[in-house]
Design a protein around this motif. Structure first.
Motif, short mmCIF file in Angstrom:
data_model
loop_
_atom_site.label_atom_id
_atom_site.label_comp_id
_atom_site.label_asym_id
_atom_site.label_seq_id
_atom_site.Cartn_x
_atom_site.Cartn_y
_atom_site.Cartn_z
N LYS A 37 22.64 10.79 -36.83
CA LYS A 37 23.07 10.20 -38.11
C LYS A 37 21.88 10.12 -39.07
CE LYS A 37 27.33 8.50 -36.90
NZ LYS A 37 27.46 9.28 -35.65
N VAL A 38 22.15 10.43 -40.33
CA VAL A 38 21.11 10.30 -41.35
C VAL A 38 20.75 8.81 -41.47
CG1 VAL A 38 20.61 10.59 -43.79
CG2 VAL A 38 21.96 12.31 -42.59
N PRO A 39 19.45 8.47 -41.36
CA PRO A 39 19.07 7.05 -41.41
C PRO A 39 19.28 6.46 -42.80
CG PRO A 39 17.12 8.46 -41.36
CD PRO A 39 18.30 9.36 -41.16
N SER A 40 19.45 5.14 -42.86
CA SER A 40 19.59 4.43 -44.14
C SER A 40 18.22 4.02 -44.65
CB SER A 40 20.45 3.17 -43.95
OG SER A 40 21.72 3.52 -43.47
N LEU A 41 17.94 4.37 -45.87
CA LEU A 41 16.64 4.03 -46.47
C LEU A 41 16.82 2.92 -47.50
CD1 LEU A 41 15.04 7.53 -47.15
CD2 LEU A 41 14.95 6.14 -45.08
N ASP A 43 14.12 2.43 -49.82
CA ASP A 43 13.55 3.18 -50.95
C ASP A 43 13.95 4.65 -50.79
OD1 ASP A 43 12.15 4.53 -52.82
OD2 ASP A 43 10.18 3.78 -52.24
N LEU A 44 14.94 5.06 -51.58
CA LEU A 44 15.55 6.38 -51.36
C LEU A 44 14.55 7.53 -51.47
CD1 LEU A 44 18.90 6.02 -53.35
CD2 LEU A 44 18.38 5.33 -51.03
N GLN A 45 13.50 7.32 -52.28
CA GLN A 45 12.57 8.42 -52.54
C GLN A 45 11.34 8.38 -51.65
OE1 GLN A 45 11.81 9.14 -56.69
NE2 GLN A 45 13.75 8.24 -57.33
N SER A 46 11.29 7.41 -50.74
CA SER A 46 10.07 7.24 -49.96
C SER A 46 10.03 8.20 -48.77
CB SER A 46 9.98 5.80 -49.46
OG SER A 46 9.04 5.72 -48.41
N ALA A 47 9.06 9.11 -48.82
CA ALA A 47 8.91 10.06 -47.71
C ALA A 47 8.41 9.36 -46.46
CB ALA A 47 7.95 11.17 -48.12
N LEU A 50 11.26 7.55 -44.68
CA LEU A 50 12.12 8.51 -43.99
C LEU A 50 11.43 9.04 -42.73
CD1 LEU A 50 14.70 10.18 -43.88
CD2 LEU A 50 13.69 11.81 -45.44
N ALA A 51 10.15 9.38 -42.86
CA ALA A 51 9.40 9.89 -41.70
C ALA A 51 9.41 8.87 -40.57
CB ALA A 51 7.96 10.22 -42.11
N LEU A 54 12.78 8.89 -38.95
CA LEU A 54 13.03 10.10 -38.17
C LEU A 54 12.32 10.02 -36.82
CD1 LEU A 54 12.92 12.95 -40.85
CD2 LEU A 54 14.92 11.98 -39.70
N LEU A 57 14.25 8.33 -34.35
CA LEU A 57 15.37 9.11 -33.83
C LEU A 57 14.95 10.03 -32.68
CD1 LEU A 57 17.36 10.21 -37.02
CD2 LEU A 57 18.05 8.56 -35.29
#
Lengths: 216, 216, 216, 216
Positions: A37-41, A43-47, A50-51, A54, A57
């Motif tokens: 599943k795509v994780p929920s962020l 800050d949508l733009q924060s790399a 997200l890293a 991931l 996961l």
């Protein structure tokens, strides 16, 4: 028994059994990815965020990878074993259906192991399901060799092939037990098991290399 | 009627009808597992909590098992019946499509019965859907026997085969009614119904065993 | 143009194009059922509460039914049209892929129409997507008739067949417009459209009934 | 090595490998649409609110479109390359399985890019996954050309074809790097890459147009 003898009847064509089986295998391996599943962020733009997610996961990626390789291995063996049969019977179709039932079950223990990678029961059940799948495949294999073998292939078969398959059963069971001591050890065993016998044992078809495949 | 006669036209090849049908069957049986959701744990590493939750999933496992066997049975019968036809017509394609529509519906009552195993309506609807599926299959079977039969198979067919299929309709209906008294009885009936006629009736093709299959 | 002429090259076999297309069609019709979610009950054993919730799902059941029939119709026409071709070219493969892309999109407007059956935009978009799908299918059909026709079928083809397909485009568009006045009217139009031309037009292949099918 | 030589053994039939692969490709492209979730409305009948939400889904539609075209391109190339092989070996089956594993992974980065279209890491990873897929396909292609080529096709092959595939790897990588400067640039690169080489390079099979396809 009269009932049992009727299971051995029926010269069913293999074409649709293969098509149905290939469909199930293809869907099982592709459904596995739905567990990622795509994780929920926040800050949508924060790399970096997200890293970070991931990386969390990672156990899911690993479960997915292991399951994919195992199902591909089952598919390859299934292709091989059905290639030995001259036709199908009701008994074979039902053995095949029960085997496919447990194949199609694989996404569940895979998701559970990915979700709870530190839970010994979750990791242990994965190995158990794979051991049962291997046993069911052995039953299908043995049934075909005993009843439906193409005559021209009888002498190309190594009598030890089926016996060797029990190594897989033992290995998955060892992983399932190891999970109660260390889930890392279990993951390692699950990953290594399908890598044994990536190729068929050297003994088979030494004189006529791989006649079993070619004759189809 | 002119319209009806046009349904009987068209000598469609069976290959793609079989491929499309096999695809639908394979996806239906494999989607069933998606209803088995990984439970949410408070203590991620607790084996006892996970075991407890898995036991609660028992009705879902059972619904999945029953549906899987029923759909495999339909697939096997479908393979058999399409093997009787010398080609396809528009009428047959539409009967087949409507049958597949109700096959593809099966994951819904299965999920509902798994979720609400104590709800008489949920358990009853499962039996109703299976009865309708069996009726649609009988319609397809009867249409092929009446219109599209391969000549060489005409005398291998037991005239009672289609009549016997109504036993399935009756059995699923009895389960659907029983659900209002005891859901356990209904589950039992649903589980036993596909086990009747796992093999084709003994009467068929006694002289030439299963010629219907072999001739394809 | 040089580029365009290269699209016409390549004598691709039809087998894998058909297998890929059948797979997409089969998955699309089967995924539709995933939109039918089991309702949440407060009283798990209440048959009346479940019945109430199921009645509320009626628009979803209807959307599912309409979509299923439409996709089966597309599949049947696709079978017919690919049966006219003597082989495939790159141009045909890409037309087919774009058509399949919009076929695989169908679950989205279906789910939207089922969820918001009173929303004119949701109902209108469903018709729009179907009109676009019909247009793409006409393009595929016209391309095959113009470039890839088996010679023995050229004279069995009614030249009006493709022109008649525009009736479908018009009908879905009328439904899409009608949705802004009455969603009931739109549902009716969508339901009736695939029922036209369930069978091929009477004119085609009058002399040699359905030679297009038989010759495959 | 003895082990490596065993990978080259086994004359497996291509039929089931193609069926399994076609199944995976068909499911991957069709699963992509599951990421398009029907938006939640406060006013169920409001067309403007729905239109507003659908516009917000634009990055998801675009991700879906790009992925669909890319996977179709891979499928087309896969069809072509397997058409060159006279049979399969264990080595080829495993290369094919690893390639399919990464194909089946595509829905995950597609969903992530659609969800976080402004996140450079999400957009970059999409390109990375596509570059890896292209590399794996090159490995499969090179293996078949080196080991399994049908003799009659050897001279119809442009030796530059495989080298040209690296253009795809480079292009996806450029997109993956560009994402860190501008996600718009990355989307554009991803969209344009599969449009190169929609048709095979002009050099191949100039004398006997597309003999590679025809011969199957």
């Amino acid at each position: 028994m009269r009932l049992l003898s009727r299971f051995a009847r029926g010269e069913l064509q293999l074409t649709r059994i293969e098509a149905f089986s290939d469909g199930v295998f293809a869907i099982v391996v592709t459904l596995l990815v739905l567990e990622l599943k795509v994780p929920s962020l926040r800050d949508l733009q924060s790399a970096t965020e997200l890293a970070h997610h991931l990386l969390e996961l990672l156990p899911k990626f690993l479960s997915w990878l292991i399951s994919f390789i195992i199902v591909c291995k089952f598919w390859l063996n299934h292709t091989h074993v059905l290639g030995l049969a001259r036709h199908a019977t009701y008994g074979m179709v039902w053995l095949n259906s029960i085997f496919l039932m447990f194949q199609s079950f694989i996404p569940f223990p895979t998701a559970m192991m990915g979700e709870y990678a530190d839970n010994p029961l979750a990791v242990s059940l994965f190995g158990l399901v794979m051991a049962v799948n291997t046993l069911l495949f052995i039953a299908l294999h043995a049934y075909i060799v005993a009843n439906l073998m193409k005559p021209e292939m009888a002498n190309t078969q190594d009598p030890h092939v089926i016996r060797n398959s029990f190594v897989g059963v033992a290995s998955y069971s060892i992983g399932a037990i190891a999970a109660w001591r260390s889930v890392y050890a279990a993951f390692l065993v699950y990953l290594l098991t399908p890598l044994f016998f990536l190729v068929p044992p050297a003994g088979r078809g030494a004189a006529q290399p791989s006649a079993g495949w070619a004759a189809r």
